[in-house]
Design an enzyme around this catalytic site. Structure first.
Site, PDB file in Angstrom:
ATOM      1  N   GLY A 692       0.803  -1.208   0.000  1.00  0.00           N
ATOM      2  CA  GLY A 692       0.000   0.000   0.000  1.00  0.00           C
ATOM      3  C   GLY A 692       0.834   1.255   0.000  1.00  0.00           C
ATOM      4  O   GLY A 692       2.044   1.221  -0.214  1.00  0.00           O
ATOM      5  N   ASP A 816      11.237 -10.473   6.682  1.00  0.00           N
ATOM      6  CA  ASP A 816      11.557  -9.513   5.619  1.00  0.00           C
ATOM      7  C   ASP A 816      12.476  -8.429   6.161  1.00  0.00           C
ATOM      8  O   ASP A 816      12.260  -7.232   5.962  1.00  0.00           O
ATOM      9  CB  ASP A 816      10.281  -8.898   5.048  1.00  0.00           C
ATOM     10  CG  ASP A 816      10.529  -8.219   3.690  1.00  0.00           C
ATOM     11  OD1 ASP A 816      11.587  -8.483   3.089  1.00  0.00           O
ATOM     12  OD2 ASP A 816       9.682  -7.433   3.235  1.00  0.00           O
TER      13      ASP A 816
END
Length: 993
Positions: A692, A816
Site C-alpha cells: 500500500g 523480511d
C-alpha cells in the site's frame, strides 16, 4: 491360502516385517525428523539388522547398534529420546544439524552412553540436570546451542566424564566451584557464554587430570588463583577476553606441561613473573592487549617458542638477543609497546620466521639481513619506528613476502631491484622515509601487487612503462617525491586502479589517451606538477570518480562538459591555463575555489572573467524579472482557487464515509480517526510498496504520524506473498496488527492504532523523519551516515530483532529484514518496521515451520529458506547480516557490479582476493577502520551458509556491544584461533590478518 496372500500384498512393502527391534526404533527416529537432504533415504533395507545403514555402527560380536553418527546431515526436529531404547548404544553424534526444542530429561535413560555430541544445533532451555546420571558418559559436547540458565549442580557428580564443552551458549549463571569435583575431567571448555561477572573458582585447581582449560570470554574478573599451579598435566590454558587483573601469578610457571597460554585482552599489569624458564614445553604465548610493564625477560626468549604475541602493552627496553637463537619461532608480534634499541642481528637466521610485526615502537638501527634466511617470511610490518639505513639486498630475494610495511621510519638509500619485483607481495608501503633512486623496471615481476605506497620520499626519475603490467594494482600513491617525465602510456591498462595520487612531483607532458579504461578509479590527484595539454574528455566517463584534483599544472583549453556527469565530492582545477565558458552545472558557490587562477575562464562565479558582458546583460535582467513576477502571481491565484474547490469536494465526500470507520487503539491517543482521514491526500504520500501507500500526517497538535493505507479485496498491493492451502490471503493487515499491537520495545516501530472499513484499512505508526536506512544509505545523502551513526543503527536494529526472537512468547520471525524496513528517527535511532509477513515460530517444538511461498526481498533471503521454505530465527539473522554488510560496504545487496554474485558472495570473494580495504565504504573516515572490520566480521558470521553457524540475535547484540567505537576489545577466537575474516587497522599500528 489365497486370503493370506491377498492380505500380504495389501500390506505394502514388507519393510518393517524383516527388521529387528533396533531397526524399528531407528525407523521411528527417521520418521520423527525432517530430512531435506534425504540423508536417511537408505534406511529402508530389508535386512534383519540395520548395521549396514549410513551412520550406524554395530558391535562386531553382538551385532547390536553401538554407534550412531548423523553429524552434518541437515536433520531437523527434537532430540529423539527413543534412541535410549537401544541397550548397547554408546556413541551419539548429531553435530551440525538443526536439532531443536529442549533436551529432554529422559536422555539419562541412555545408560550405556559414553559419547554425546549435540554441538552446533538449535537446542534451547536449561541444561538437563539428569545428564550426570549417565554412569559411563565420558564425552559431552553441547557447543553452539542456545542453552540458558545455570550449570546444574548435579554436574559435579559425573563419574567418568573426561570432556565437557559448553561453548557458545547463553549460560548466564556463574562458573560453579563444584566442577572441581569432576576428578576425571581432561578438557573443560566454557568459552563464550554470558556468565555473570565472577572469579575463577580456586576449586578448579583440583582437576589434576585436566589437559585443556578454555574459559575465553566468560566475564571473569579478579586475579588468577594460585591453585592453577596444581594443574601439572595442563597443556592448553586460554583465559582471554575477560576482565582479569593483577600480576601474572608465579604459579603459572609451575605448569611444566603447558604448550599454549593465551591471556590476551585482559587487564594484567606488572612484569613477567620469575621462573618463566620452567615452561620448557611452551610453544605459544599470547599476553597481548593488557597493561604489562617492564622488559621482555631473557629467560622467556630462551624458550622454544613458535609464537610470541605481546602487542599492545607498555613494555619497554630492548628485545633480548636470545630471541634470535630460537629455532622454531615463526610468529613475533610486539607492536604498540615502548620497546627501544636495535633488533637482534641474527633475528630470522635460525628460525622459520613467518610473521614479524614490531610496528609502533621506538626501535632503531638497521634491518637485520637474515630476516628471511629460512625463506618463510610473509609479513614484514615495521611502521612507526626509528629504523634507518637501506633495505638489505637479501630481502630482494625473499620470494615468500606478501605484505611489506616499512612506512614512517628513517630508511634511506635505493630500494634493491629485486625488492620491487617480489612476485607475491600485495602491499608495498615505503611511505614517510628518505628512499631515493628510481622505481626499477623489475617491478614488472610484482604480478600480485595491489597497493604501491611510496609517498613522501626522495624518489626521482620517470615512472617506468612496466607499471602498466601490474594488472592487480588498485592504489598507486607516490605524492611528495621528485618523479619526472610524463606518465607512461601503459598506465591506462590498469583497469583495477582505484586511487592514483601523484601530486607534488615534477611530472610533465600530456595525460595519456585511453583513461576511460579506469572504470574503477575513485580518486585522481595530479596536483602541483607540470602537466600540459587538454584535460581528456574521457575523464567525464569515469562513473565512480568522486575526487579530482588537477590544480597547479599547465592544462589549457576548455573544461570538458562531461565532467558535469560525475558525482564529485572534490573538484579542483585551479591555477592552470584553462579558458572558455564554465560548464553551467559548475556555476555554483560550492565550486567557488575550484577554478580560480585560470585567467581565460569565464562564468558566473566571482573572480572569473573581467565583467565585459555584465553591462550588456543588465538590460535583459529587469525585463525577465517582470515577466516572472506576473506569471508567478497568476499561478498562485489559480492554485489557491483549485485547492479550495478540491478541499470542499473531499470534505463533502468524507462526511458521508466517516461513520463507517472503526478505530482500534494500542496506546493512549491524542487524535481521532477523523483527523487522520482529513489529511490523506496525494500531496502527503511519502512512499509506496507492495502492501500500500504511506502518508505523512501532521495533526492539529503538531504531532506527526505515518499512515499506511492497505486496500483489501483483490488489489495486489494488499495481497501477502504467503500462501496456505492453495488460497491467497489478504493477511498483511492482520499480521501487522497482531504483531505490533502487542509489542513494546524502543527499537520496534510503534503502532498507535488501526482504522478499518469494508473497503480500506489504515495503520497509524509513529513518524520516522529520516525515512528508511536503505533510502538514506544508498542515496546522495549517504554521507550523513558516519561510522558512529551506522554502528548505532546496527545495534538498535539488532536489539529490536533480539526482542522478537528471545523476549516475545512465542518468538516472532520477521521474515523480511532489510535496510528499507529499518526506519530512522530524528536522531538516527533505528526501528524495525513492516511486519506484514512476520510469523510466530511454532511453539510446539516441532521445528521450523515450512511456508509454501518464499517471503522476503532479493539479496536478503537466507539460502536454506530459498530451497526448504523453513522459517526460523536463523533466516532473520542472515538478512540482518546482509544489512550489516550494507552498512560496512555502502553497497546494495544486489548490484550489477557484482555480476552473478550477491553482496555476501562479493564481500567474501573480495576479502580473499584483494583484502579488506577494498570492501570498506570509502565514504567513511578511515580512522574507524578497526571498528568497521570488527562489525564486518559479525556480518559475515550472521551470513554463514549453514544456519547452525549463525549466532543468535542475543549473541549478535552482545558482540556489537563489545566492538562499540569506544571499546577496543579484540574479536573472539574460535577454539583459540582468530575468526577467518578478522582484520585489524594497519594504518595506525602493525597488526595484520
Amino acid at each position: 491360502m489365497l486370503l493370506l496372500l491377498l492380505l500380504f500384498l495389501l500390506s505394502g512393502p514388507p519393510l518393517t516385517v524383516s527388521l529387528n527391534q533396533e531397526g524399528l526404533y531407528l525407523q521411528s527416529l527417521k520418521n520423527s525428523l525432517e530430512d531435506p537432504d534425504s540423508a536417511l533415504s537408505a534406511w529402508n533395507e530389508r535386512d534383519g539388522a540395520p548395521c549396514n545403514w549410513p551412520g550406524v555402527t554395530c558391535d562386531p560380536i553382538s551385532h547390536s547398534v553401538h554407534s550412531l553418527d548423523l553429524s552434518n546431515t541437515n536433520l531437523a526436529g527434537p532430540f529423539p529420546s527413543l534412541l535410549c531404547r537401544l541397550p548397547n548404544l554408546a556413541f551419539i553424534s548429531f553435530s551440525n544439524n538443526s536439532i531443536n526444542s529442549t533436551l529432554p530429561p529422559d536422555v539419562s535413560t541412555c545408560r550405556s552412553l559414553q559419547h554425546l555430541d549435540l554441538s552446533q544445533n538449535l537446542l534451547t532451555g536449561e541444561l538437563p540436570h539428569t545428564l550426570a546420571d549417565l554412569p559411563s558418559l565420558r564425552y559431552l559436547d553441547l557447543t553452539g546451542n542456545n542453552f540458558s540458565g545455570d550449570i546444574p549442580d548435579t554436574f559435579g557428580r559425573f563419574q567418568e566424564l573426561e570432556v565437557l564443552s559448553l561453548v557458545y551458549n547463553l549460560l548466564d549463571g556463574t562458573i560453579p566451584a563444584f566442577l572441581g569435583n569432576i576428578s576425571t575431567l581432561k578438557m573443560l571448555n566454557l568459552s563464550y557464554n554470558p556468565f555473570v561477572p565472577g572469579g575463577i573458582p580456586p576449586e578448579l585447581g583440583n582437576l589434576t587430570n585436566l589437559e585443556v582449560m578454555w574459559l575465553t570470554d566468560c566475564n571473569l574478573v579478579g586475579e588468577i588463583p594460585d591453585s592453577m599451579g596444581r594443574l601439572k598435566k595442563l597443556t592448553d590454558l586460554d583465559l582471554a577476553l575477560n576482565a582479569l587483573h593483577g600480576p601474572i601469578p608465579r604459579s603459572l610457571t609451575e605448569l611444566s606441561s603447558v604448550v599454549q597460554i593465551e591471556l590476551y585482552n585482559n587487564s594484567f599489569s606488572g612484569g613477567f613473573p620469575p621462573g618463566m624458564s620452567n615452561l620448557t614445553a611452551l610453544r605459544l604465548l599470547d599476553v597481548s592487549m593488557n597493561e604489562l610493564t617492564g622488559t621482555i625477560p631473557d629467560e622467556l626468549c630462551r624458550l622454544p617458542l613458535k609464537s610470541l604475541n605481546l602487542y599492545e602493552n607498555r613494555l619497554e627496553g630492548s628485545l633480548p638477543e636470545s630471541i634470535a637463537n630460537s629455532t622454531g619461532l615463526y610468529e613475533l608480534r610486539l607492536f604498540r609497546n615502548g620497546l627501544t634499541g636495535e633488533l637482534p642481528k641474527n633475528l630470522g637466521r635460525n628460525s622459520p620466521l613467518k610473521w614479524l610485526d614490531i610496528s609502533s615502537n621506538q626501535f632503531s638501527g638497521e634491518l637485520p639481513a637474515a630476516l628471511c634466511q629460512k625463506g618463510a617470511l610473509e609479513e614484514l610490518l615495521m611502521i612507526y619506528n626509528q629504523l634507518s639505513g637501506p633495505i638489505p639486498a637479501s630481502l630482494g630475494e625473499c620470494q615468500s613476502l606478501t605484505r611489506v610495511r616499512l612506512g614512517f621510519n628513517r630508511f634511506s638509500g635505493e630500494v634493491p631491484a629485486g625488492f620491487w619485483g617480489l612476485p607475491r607481495v600485495s602491499l608495498l608501503e615505503l611511505v614517510g622515509n628518505s628512499f631515493s633512486g628510481q622505481i626499477a623496471k623489475t617491478i614488472v615481476g610484482a604480478a600480485n601487487l595491489s597497493s604501491l605506497l611510496l609517498s613522501t620520499n626522495k624518489f626521482s626519475g620517470p615512472i617506468p612503462d612496466e607499471i602498466g603490467w601490474l594488472g592487480n594494482l588498485v592504489e598507486f600513491s607516490g605524492y611528495n617525491n621528485s618523479f619526472s617525465g610524463s606518465l607512461p602510456g601503459s598506465i591506462v591498462n590498469l583497469e583495477q586502479l582505484g586511487i592514483l595520487d601523484l601530486h607534488n612531483n615534477e611530472l610533465s607532458g600530456e595525460l595519456p589517451s585511453g583513461v576511460k579504461s579506469w572504470k574503477k578509479l575513485n580518486e585522481l590527484n595530479l596536483a602541483n606538477n607540470k602537466f600540459t595539454g587538454k584535460i581528456p574528455e574521457e575523464i567525464g566517463r569515469l562513473s565512480v570518480l568522486n575526487y579530482l584534483d588537477l590544480s597547479r599544472n599547465q592544462f589549457s583549453g576548455k573544461i570538458p562538459l562531461g565532467l558535469q556527469n560525475l558525482k564529485l565530492n572534490q573538484l579542483n582545477l585551479s591555477y592552470n591555463r584553462l579558458s572558455g565558458e564554465l560548464p553551467p552545472l559548475f556555476s555554483k558557490e560550492t565550486y567557488m575555489n575550484s577554478f580560480v587562477g585560470n585567467p581565460g575562464l569565464c562564468g558566473d562565479l566571482e573572480g572569473l572573467c573581467n565583467g565585459k558582458e555584465e553591462a550588456k546583460s543588465n538590460g535583459y535582467v529587469w525585463l525577465l524579472r517582470t515577466i516572472f513576477v506576473v506569471a508567478g502571481l497568476v499561478f498562485v491565484v489559480g492554485v489557491v482557487w483549485f485547492y479550495l474547490k478540491y478541499r470542499n469536494f473531499k470534505m463533502a465526500k468524507r462526511e458521508i464515509d466517516k461513520s463507517k470507520w472503526t478505530l482500534m487503539s494500542f496506546h493512549k491517543l491524542g487524535f481521532s480517526e477523523y483527523e487522520i482521514l482529513d489529511c490523506l491526500d496525494e500531496d502527503s504520500v511519502i512512499g509506496s510498496g507492495s502492501s500500500g501507500k504511506v502518508y505523512k500526517v501532521v495533526l492539529s497538535s503538531g504531532e506527526v504520524v505515518a499512515v499506511k493505507k492497505l486496500w483489501v479485496g483483490l488489489r495486489k498491493e494488499c495481497e501477502s506473498v504467503d500462501v496456505e492451502k492453495g488460497h491467497v490471503r489478504d493477511n498483511v493487515f492482520d499480521a501487522e496488527v497482531e504483531t505490533l499491537g502487542k509489542i513494546r520495545h524502543k527499537n520496534i516501530v510503534k503502532l498507535w492504532c488501526c482504522c478499518t472499513t469494508r473497503d480500506c484499512k489504515l495503520l497509524v505508526y509513529e513518524y520516522m523523519p529520516n525515512g528508511s536506512l536503505g533510502d538514506l544509505l544508498h542515496s546522495s545523502k549517504g554521507g550523513l551516515l558516519d561510522w558512529p551513526t551506522r554502528y548505532r543503527i546496527a545495534l538498535d536494529a539488532a536489539e529490536g530483532l533480539s526482542y522478537l526472537h528471545h523476549d516475545c512468547v512465542p518468538p516472532i520471525v520477521h521474515r523480511d529484514v532489510k535496510s528499507n524496513n529499518i526506519l530512522l528517527d530524528g536522531d538516527f535511532g533505528a526501528r524495525v518496521a513492516d511486519f506484514g509477513v512476520a510469523k510466530v515460530v511454532d511453539s510446539a517444538g516441532k521445528g521450523p515451520k515450512s511456508m509454501s511461498v518464499i517471503a522476503g526481498s532479493c539479496g536478503y533471503i537466507a539460502p536454506e529458506y530459498a530451497y526448504t521454505l523453513r522459517v526460523n530465527e536463523k533466516s532473520d539473522i542472515y538478512s540482518f547480516g546482509v544489512v550489516v554488510l550494507e552498512l560496512v560496504t555502502g553497497k546494495l545487496p544486489v548490484d550489477p557490479e557484482f555480476g552473478e554474485k550477491d553482496l555476501v558472495k562479493w564481500v567474501c570473494t573480495t576479502l580473499d582476493q584483494k583484502g579488506v580495504d577494498h570492501v570498506l565504504d570509502p565514504k567513511v573516515d578511515s580512522c574507524y577502520k578497526v571498528d568497521m572490520c570488527k562489525v564486518l566480521n559479525i556480518g559475515l558470521l550472521c551470513t554463514s551458509p549453514l544456519p547452525i553457524n549463525r549466532p543468535s540475535m542475543r549473541r549478535v547484540v552482545k558482540m556489537l556491544q563489545e566492538v562499540c567505537p569506544e571499546n577496543q576489545s579484540k574479536m573472539p577466537k574460535k577454539d583459540g584461533k582468530l575468526s577467518p575474516y578478522y582484520y585489524e587497522d594497519t594504518s595506525d599500528h602493525g597488526s595484520v590478518a
